[in-house]
Scaffold this motif. Structure first.
Motif, PDB file in Angstrom:
ATOM      1  N   SER A  88       0.847  -1.193   0.000  1.00  0.00           N
ATOM      2  CA  SER A  88       0.000   0.000   0.000  1.00  0.00           C
ATOM      3  C   SER A  88       0.880   1.239   0.000  1.00  0.00           C
ATOM      4  N   THR A  89       0.258   2.341  -0.341  1.00  0.00           N
ATOM      5  CA  THR A  89       0.962   3.618  -0.324  1.00  0.00           C
ATOM      6  C   THR A  89      -0.008   4.715   0.084  1.00  0.00           C
ATOM      7  N   LEU A  90       0.525   5.743   0.683  1.00  0.00           N
ATOM      8  CA  LEU A  90      -0.262   6.902   1.068  1.00  0.00           C
ATOM      9  C   LEU A  90       0.079   8.002   0.073  1.00  0.00           C
ATOM     10  N   ALA A  91      -0.926   8.532  -0.595  1.00  0.00           N
ATOM     11  CA  ALA A  91      -0.699   9.539  -1.629  1.00  0.00           C
ATOM     12  C   ALA A  91      -1.573  10.757  -1.367  1.00  0.00           C
ATOM     13  N   SER A  92      -1.244  11.843  -2.039  1.00  0.00           N
ATOM     14  CA  SER A  92      -2.074  13.045  -1.942  1.00  0.00           C
ATOM     15  C   SER A  92      -2.640  13.359  -3.321  1.00  0.00           C
ATOM     16  N   LEU A  93      -3.797  13.975  -3.331  1.00  0.00           N
ATOM     17  CA  LEU A  93      -4.467  14.304  -4.585  1.00  0.00           C
ATOM     18  C   LEU A  93      -3.972  15.617  -5.182  1.00  0.00           C
ATOM     19  N   TRP A  94      -3.301  16.442  -4.383  1.00  0.00           N
ATOM     20  CA  TRP A  94      -2.720  17.686  -4.861  1.00  0.00           C
ATOM     21  C   TRP A  94      -1.534  18.066  -3.990  1.00  0.00           C
ATOM     22  N   HIS A  95      -0.788  19.082  -4.412  1.00  0.00           N
ATOM     23  CA  HIS A  95       0.385  19.556  -3.678  1.00  0.00           C
ATOM     24  C   HIS A  95      -0.049  20.113  -2.326  1.00  0.00           C
ATOM     25  N   ILE A  96       0.679  19.738  -1.278  1.00  0.00           N
ATOM     26  CA  ILE A  96       0.336  20.151   0.083  1.00  0.00           C
ATOM     27  C   ILE A  96       1.587  20.698   0.764  1.00  0.00           C
ATOM     28  N   SER A  97       1.375  21.558   1.731  1.00  0.00           N
ATOM     29  CA  SER A  97       2.471  22.129   2.520  1.00  0.00           C
ATOM     30  C   SER A  97       3.340  21.031   3.119  1.00  0.00           C
ATOM     31  N   ASP A  98       4.654  21.214   3.044  1.00  0.00           N
ATOM     32  CA  ASP A  98       5.578  20.246   3.630  1.00  0.00           C
ATOM     33  C   ASP A  98       5.406  20.135   5.141  1.00  0.00           C
ATOM     34  N   LYS A  99       5.155  21.266   5.801  1.00  0.00           N
ATOM     35  CA  LYS A  99       5.013  21.248   7.255  1.00  0.00           C
ATOM     36  C   LYS A  99       3.785  20.466   7.692  1.00  0.00           C
ATOM     37  N   SER A 100       2.646  20.697   7.043  1.00  0.00           N
ATOM     38  CA  SER A 100       1.435  19.968   7.429  1.00  0.00           C
ATOM     39  C   SER A 100       1.558  18.486   7.088  1.00  0.00           C
ATOM     40  N   THR A 101       2.233  18.178   5.989  1.00  0.00           N
ATOM     41  CA  THR A 101       2.447  16.785   5.606  1.00  0.00           C
ATOM     42  C   THR A 101       3.311  16.073   6.639  1.00  0.00           C
ATOM     43  N   ALA A 102       4.362  16.737   7.111  1.00  0.00           N
ATOM     44  CA  ALA A 102       5.234  16.136   8.127  1.00  0.00           C
ATOM     45  C   ALA A 102       4.459  15.842   9.406  1.00  0.00           C
ATOM     46  N   PRO A 161      -4.520  24.770  14.325  1.00  0.00           N
ATOM     47  CA  PRO A 161      -5.427  25.741  13.701  1.00  0.00           C
ATOM     48  C   PRO A 161      -4.945  26.254  12.339  1.00  0.00           C
ATOM     49  N   ASN A 162      -3.635  26.357  12.149  1.00  0.00           N
ATOM     50  CA  ASN A 162      -3.118  26.825  10.859  1.00  0.00           C
ATOM     51  C   ASN A 162      -3.385  25.843   9.734  1.00  0.00           C
ATOM     52  N   TYR A 163      -3.644  24.593  10.079  1.00  0.00           N
ATOM     53  CA  TYR A 163      -3.861  23.549   9.074  1.00  0.00           C
ATOM     54  C   TYR A 163      -5.256  22.928   9.171  1.00  0.00           C
ATOM     55  N   SER A 164      -6.216  23.657   9.692  1.00  0.00           N
ATOM     56  CA  SER A 164      -7.558  23.087   9.882  1.00  0.00           C
ATOM     57  C   SER A 164      -8.398  23.093   8.603  1.00  0.00           C
ATOM     58  N   ARG A 165      -8.003  23.866   7.606  1.00  0.00           N
ATOM     59  CA  ARG A 165      -8.764  23.873   6.358  1.00  0.00           C
ATOM     60  C   ARG A 165      -8.615  22.527   5.643  1.00  0.00           C
ATOM     61  N   PRO A 166      -9.668  22.060   4.990  1.00  0.00           N
ATOM     62  CA  PRO A 166      -9.623  20.750   4.329  1.00  0.00           C
ATOM     63  C   PRO A 166      -8.488  20.580   3.315  1.00  0.00           C
ATOM     64  N   GLY A 167      -8.038  21.661   2.738  1.00  0.00           N
ATOM     65  CA  GLY A 167      -6.941  21.570   1.777  1.00  0.00           C
ATOM     66  C   GLY A 167      -5.674  20.983   2.355  1.00  0.00           C
ATOM     67  N   TYR A 168      -5.534  21.035   3.680  1.00  0.00           N
ATOM     68  CA  TYR A 168      -4.348  20.498   4.346  1.00  0.00           C
ATOM     69  C   TYR A 168      -4.487  19.046   4.771  1.00  0.00           C
ATOM     70  N   TRP A 169      -5.678  18.605   5.136  1.00  0.00           N
ATOM     71  CA  TRP A 169      -5.818  17.250   5.681  1.00  0.00           C
ATOM     72  C   TRP A 169      -6.650  16.313   4.810  1.00  0.00           C
ATOM     73  N   ALA A 170      -7.437  16.841   3.893  1.00  0.00           N
ATOM     74  CA  ALA A 170      -8.361  16.003   3.120  1.00  0.00           C
ATOM     75  C   ALA A 170      -7.774  15.280   1.908  1.00  0.00           C
ATOM     76  N   PRO A 171      -6.700  15.735   1.286  1.00  0.00           N
ATOM     77  CA  PRO A 171      -6.298  15.134   0.017  1.00  0.00           C
ATOM     78  C   PRO A 171      -5.564  13.797   0.106  1.00  0.00           C
ATOM     79  N   TYR A 172      -5.394  13.259   1.282  1.00  0.00           N
ATOM     80  CA  TYR A 172      -4.638  12.006   1.429  1.00  0.00           C
ATOM     81  C   TYR A 172      -5.516  10.793   1.177  1.00  0.00           C
ATOM     82  N   VAL A 173      -4.993   9.854   0.414  1.00  0.00           N
ATOM     83  CA  VAL A 173      -5.708   8.614   0.126  1.00  0.00           C
ATOM     84  C   VAL A 173      -4.753   7.432   0.288  1.00  0.00           C
TER      85      VAL A 173
END
Length: 72
Positions: free
Chosen positions: A7-21, A54-66
């Motif tokens: 398995s692999t964890l991927a993102s649907l779009w480019h995301i901040s490196d800090k929130s990804t970490a 709080p800086n990463y609460s918008r869905p763009g930061y946490w939702a794109p992972y599959v």
């Protein structure tokens, strides 16, 4: 997946490196500490990012992972 990973964890779009970490760190912490499925570990990591950062609460930061492949 082509290299043989189950398995692999991927993102649907480019995301901040800090929130990804933060998310990936929490994902692995959940996998090791609580012995849950990969899908549940991802869900918990997403919720933690949403609620505790709080800086990463918008869905763009946490939702794109599959998860692709074996979710267990």
């Amino acid at each position: 997946m082509k290299a043989g990973a189950r398995s692999t964890l991927a993102s649907l779009w480019h995301i901040s490196d800090k929130s990804t970490a933060i998310l990936i760190g929490e994902f692995y912490r959940q996998l090791v500490k609580t012995e849950v499925t990969k899908a549940e570990a991802l869900r918990r990591a997403q919720i933690k990012l949403l609620k505790d950062y709080p800086n990463y609460s918008r869905p763009g930061y946490w939702a794109p992972y599959v998860l692709v492949g074996n979710w267990l």
